[in-house]
Enzyme design. Structure first.
Site, PDB file in Angstrom:
ATOM      1  N   GLU A   1      17.704  27.477  34.011  1.00  0.00           N
ATOM      2  CA  GLU A   1      16.985  28.044  35.165  1.00  0.00           C
ATOM      3  C   GLU A   1      16.958  26.984  36.269  1.00  0.00           C
ATOM      4  O   GLU A   1      17.152  27.278  37.435  1.00  0.00           O
ATOM      5  CB  GLU A   1      15.558  28.459  34.774  1.00  0.00           C
ATOM      6  CG  GLU A   1      14.809  29.080  35.961  1.00  0.00           C
ATOM      7  CD  GLU A   1      13.571  29.860  35.572  1.00  0.00           C
ATOM      8  OE1 GLU A   1      13.538  30.482  34.498  1.00  0.00           O
ATOM      9  OE2 GLU A   1      12.614  29.853  36.383  1.00  0.00           O
TER      10      GLU A   1
ATOM     11  N   SER B   1      10.272  26.003  34.631  1.00  0.00           N
ATOM     12  CA  SER B   1      10.964  26.308  33.369  1.00  0.00           C
ATOM     13  C   SER B   1      12.375  25.745  33.422  1.00  0.00           C
ATOM     14  O   SER B   1      13.084  25.923  34.414  1.00  0.00           O
ATOM     15  CB  SER B   1      11.045  27.819  33.154  1.00  0.00           C
ATOM     16  OG  SER B   1       9.749  28.342  33.059  1.00  0.00           O
TER      17      SER B   1
ATOM     18  N   ARG C   1      15.190  36.183  37.661  1.00  0.00           N
ATOM     19  CA  ARG C   1      15.535  34.847  38.182  1.00  0.00           C
ATOM     20  C   ARG C   1      16.972  34.751  38.702  1.00  0.00           C
ATOM     21  O   ARG C   1      17.589  33.697  38.609  1.00  0.00           O
ATOM     22  CB  ARG C   1      15.326  33.744  37.127  1.00  0.00           C
ATOM     23  CG  ARG C   1      13.951  33.656  36.554  1.00  0.00           C
ATOM     24  CD  ARG C   1      12.894  33.211  37.550  1.00  0.00           C
ATOM     25  NE  ARG C   1      11.610  33.372  36.912  1.00  0.00           N
ATOM     26  CZ  ARG C   1      10.910  34.519  36.943  1.00  0.00           C
ATOM     27  NH1 ARG C   1      11.330  35.545  37.657  1.00  0.00           N
ATOM     28  NH2 ARG C   1       9.775  34.606  36.307  1.00  0.00           N
TER      29      ARG C   1
HETATM   30  C1  LIG Z   1       5.179  23.295  38.008  1.00  0.00           C
HETATM   31  C2  LIG Z   1       6.151  24.393  38.369  1.00  0.00           C
HETATM   32  C3  LIG Z   1       5.917  25.686  37.925  1.00  0.00           C
HETATM   33  C4  LIG Z   1       6.820  26.716  38.225  1.00  0.00           C
HETATM   34  N1  LIG Z   1       6.557  27.976  37.769  1.00  0.00           N
HETATM   35  C5  LIG Z   1       7.407  28.971  38.075  1.00  0.00           C
HETATM   36  C6  LIG Z   1       7.151  30.310  37.625  1.00  0.00           C
HETATM   37  O1  LIG Z   1       6.171  30.600  36.964  1.00  0.00           O
HETATM   38  N2  LIG Z   1       8.059  31.284  37.988  1.00  0.00           N
HETATM   39  C7  LIG Z   1       9.167  31.012  38.728  1.00  0.00           C
HETATM   40  O2  LIG Z   1       9.922  31.933  39.028  1.00  0.00           O
HETATM   41  N3  LIG Z   1       9.419  29.759  39.159  1.00  0.00           N
HETATM   42  C8  LIG Z   1       8.573  28.737  38.857  1.00  0.00           C
HETATM   43  N4  LIG Z   1       8.856  27.470  39.290  1.00  0.00           N
HETATM   44  C9  LIG Z   1      10.090  27.223  40.056  1.00  0.00           C
HETATM   45  C10 LIG Z   1       9.896  27.287  41.574  1.00  0.00           C
HETATM   46  O3  LIG Z   1       8.555  27.449  41.905  1.00  0.00           O
HETATM   47  C11 LIG Z   1      10.675  28.460  42.159  1.00  0.00           C
HETATM   48  O4  LIG Z   1      12.008  28.511  41.715  1.00  0.00           O
HETATM   49  C12 LIG Z   1      10.710  28.385  43.690  1.00  0.00           C
HETATM   50  O5  LIG Z   1      11.304  29.553  44.130  1.00  0.00           O
HETATM   51  C13 LIG Z   1      11.515  27.208  44.214  1.00  0.00           C
HETATM   52  O6  LIG Z   1      11.443  27.181  45.624  1.00  0.00           O
HETATM   53  P1  LIG Z   1      11.967  25.903  46.417  1.00  0.00           P
HETATM   54  O7  LIG Z   1      11.731  26.124  47.862  1.00  0.00           O
HETATM   55  O8  LIG Z   1      11.361  24.686  45.852  1.00  0.00           O
HETATM   56  O9  LIG Z   1      13.528  25.984  46.117  1.00  0.00           O
HETATM   57  P2  LIG Z   1      14.541  24.811  45.696  1.00  0.00           P
HETATM   58  O10 LIG Z   1      14.151  24.310  44.353  1.00  0.00           O
HETATM   59  O11 LIG Z   1      14.677  23.811  46.768  1.00  0.00           O
HETATM   60  O12 LIG Z   1      15.909  25.649  45.592  1.00  0.00           O
HETATM   61  C14 LIG Z   1      16.049  26.632  44.603  1.00  0.00           C
HETATM   62  C15 LIG Z   1      17.289  27.487  44.927  1.00  0.00           C
HETATM   63  O13 LIG Z   1      17.044  28.238  46.110  1.00  0.00           O
HETATM   64  C16 LIG Z   1      18.079  28.011  47.058  1.00  0.00           C
HETATM   65  N5  LIG Z   1      17.450  28.066  48.385  1.00  0.00           N
HETATM   66  C17 LIG Z   1      16.403  27.350  48.833  1.00  0.00           C
HETATM   67  N6  LIG Z   1      16.084  27.714  50.092  1.00  0.00           N
HETATM   68  C18 LIG Z   1      16.975  28.673  50.449  1.00  0.00           C
HETATM   69  C19 LIG Z   1      17.181  29.442  51.627  1.00  0.00           C
HETATM   70  N7  LIG Z   1      16.400  29.315  52.705  1.00  0.00           N
HETATM   71  N8  LIG Z   1      18.200  30.332  51.636  1.00  0.00           N
HETATM   72  C20 LIG Z   1      19.004  30.498  50.560  1.00  0.00           C
HETATM   73  N9  LIG Z   1      18.858  29.797  49.419  1.00  0.00           N
HETATM   74  C21 LIG Z   1      17.855  28.905  49.361  1.00  0.00           C
HETATM   75  C22 LIG Z   1      18.635  26.643  46.712  1.00  0.00           C
HETATM   76  O14 LIG Z   1      19.980  26.549  47.161  1.00  0.00           O
HETATM   77  C23 LIG Z   1      18.535  26.678  45.204  1.00  0.00           C
HETATM   78  O15 LIG Z   1      19.631  27.414  44.691  1.00  0.00           O
HETATM   79  C24 LIG Z   1       7.964  26.433  39.000  1.00  0.00           C
HETATM   80  C25 LIG Z   1       8.194  25.120  39.471  1.00  0.00           C
HETATM   81  C26 LIG Z   1       7.299  24.107  39.150  1.00  0.00           C
HETATM   82  C27 LIG Z   1       7.573  22.728  39.657  1.00  0.00           C
END
Ligand SMILES: Cc1cc2nc3c(=O)[nH]c(=O)nc-3n(C[C@H](O)[C@H](O)[C@H](O)COP(=O)(O)OP(=O)(O)OC[C@H]3O[C@@H](n4cnc5c(N)ncnc54)[C@H](O)[C@@H]3O)c2cc1C
Length: 264
Positions: free
Chosen positions: A252, A182, A140
């Site tokens: 996280e 998480s 992560r």
């Molecule tokens: C119900 C649920 C279950 C989940 N289960 C898991 C799991 O099992 N495993 C897991 O790893 N995660 C899990 N997550 C977390 C989530 O799915 C991941 O972290 C995912 O990668 C987030 O993507 P996002 O586009 O929503 O990013 P955001 O939440 O919008 O951003 C996350 C980070 O990424 C950065 N970011 C976003 N886009 C870019 C880009 N284009 N370039 C550079 N940086 C960027 C942001 O600055 C921030 O630091 C879960 C979330 C939920 C709501």
């Protein structure tokens, strides 16, 4: 160009203000703005720094030189459908990782040993192409500068239905209430959920926020939960776990606030 986003509706944890956000349509952007993906891993306060998101130009999937090239704004669900249709493997975990490809790369999202970086070839940022071997990464976390405009993956044929089922089952205990996934990273050799449960906080609620009864490491919004309530619960869990086990729980979920996260 800017667009108005109501983060209390748009973010997965249903917390945050209504704000004007800069939309990036070309590979240039304001340097004093913080990039968001699809907001599944963030907790946004009422006083965040200026924010930006990738626009439609970065929502695409194409194949080039035996690489799957995916725009940073592309949703995981769209990638999964593409891979199913074109019989490509190693993306079967995506139904459990809500978000954009850019967010998944930044977080090195994954399930157990299955991580988005496993079959990554390179990313494209404003500094050009960066090969996976040049990107420090681990559980992560990643360490690279700039915005993921595109991620390139090796193509391996053979979509794996069994893996798809396996990933679905792996997270049967996931709560359906709004959350940001998480809340804390698992400390080495332990589980944040177990520790939160051991200190008696499973199901513990402050205002509209609680550590889920279903899975203690999910900070859930039971209705009308606020940023301050979420933060209070997180601090409480960190304090109790530190006192009882001498373990410091690392966030996280990413806290987005001008004062609390000045490094953003
Ligand atoms: C119900 C649920 C279950 C989940 N289960 C898991 C799991 O099992 N495993 C897991 O790893 N995660 C899990 N997550 C977390 C989530 O799915 C991941 O972290 C995912 O990668 C987030 O993507 P996002 O586009 O929503 O990013 P955001 O939440 O919008 O951003 C996350 C980070 O990424 C950065 N970011 C976003 N886009 C870019 C880009 N284009 N370039 C550079 N940086 C960027 C942001 O600055 C921030 O630091 C879960 C979330 C939920 C709501």
């Amino acid at each position: 160009m800017t667009k108005s986003i109501d983060f209390s509706k748009h973010s997965s944890i249903k917390i945050g203000p209504l704000l004007d956000v800069f939309v990036i349509e070309e590979k240039s952007y304001p340097t004093n703005h913080y990039i968001l993906g699809h907001c599944n891993n963030v907790l946004i306060s009422n006083t965040p720094p200026s924010l930006m998101v990738l626009g439609k130009n970065f929502d695409y999937i194409k194949e080039e030189d035996n690489l799957l090239c995916i725009g940073g704004a592309t949703a995981g669900g769209r990638v999964l459908s593409y891979c199913k249709k074109h019989d490509i493997q190693h993306f079967e975990l995506l139904p459990k990782l809500p978000g954009s490809i850019g967010g998944m790369i930044k977080m090195n999202a994954g399930l157990k040993e299955y991580e988005v970086f496993n079959h990554l070839h390179s990313i494209i940022t404003e500094n050009g192409e960066i090969l996976k071997k040049d990107i420090p990464h681990g559980y992560r976390w990643t360490d690279f500068k700039g915005i993921v405009f595109e991620a390139r993956f090796e193509i391996h044929q053979g979509f794996n239905e069994e893996h798809l089922e396996m990933f679905k089952k792996m997270r049967d205990n996931q709560p359906s209430d709004p959350s940001a996934g998480s809340c804390f990273k698992n400390p080495k050799g332990d589980s944040a959920g177990r520790l939160i449960q051991e200190v008696g906080l499973k199901g513990f609620q402050i205002g509209g926020m609680a550590f889920s009864c279903k899975h203690a490491n999910f900070l859930v919004n039971l209705g009308g939960g606020t940023f301050d309530e979420a933060l209070e619960l997180m601090k409480l869990a960190q304090k109790k776990v530190s006192e009882q086990f001498g373990i410091s729980l690392e966030n996280e979920v990413i806290i987005i606030d001008k004062e609390l996260s000045p490094h953003l």
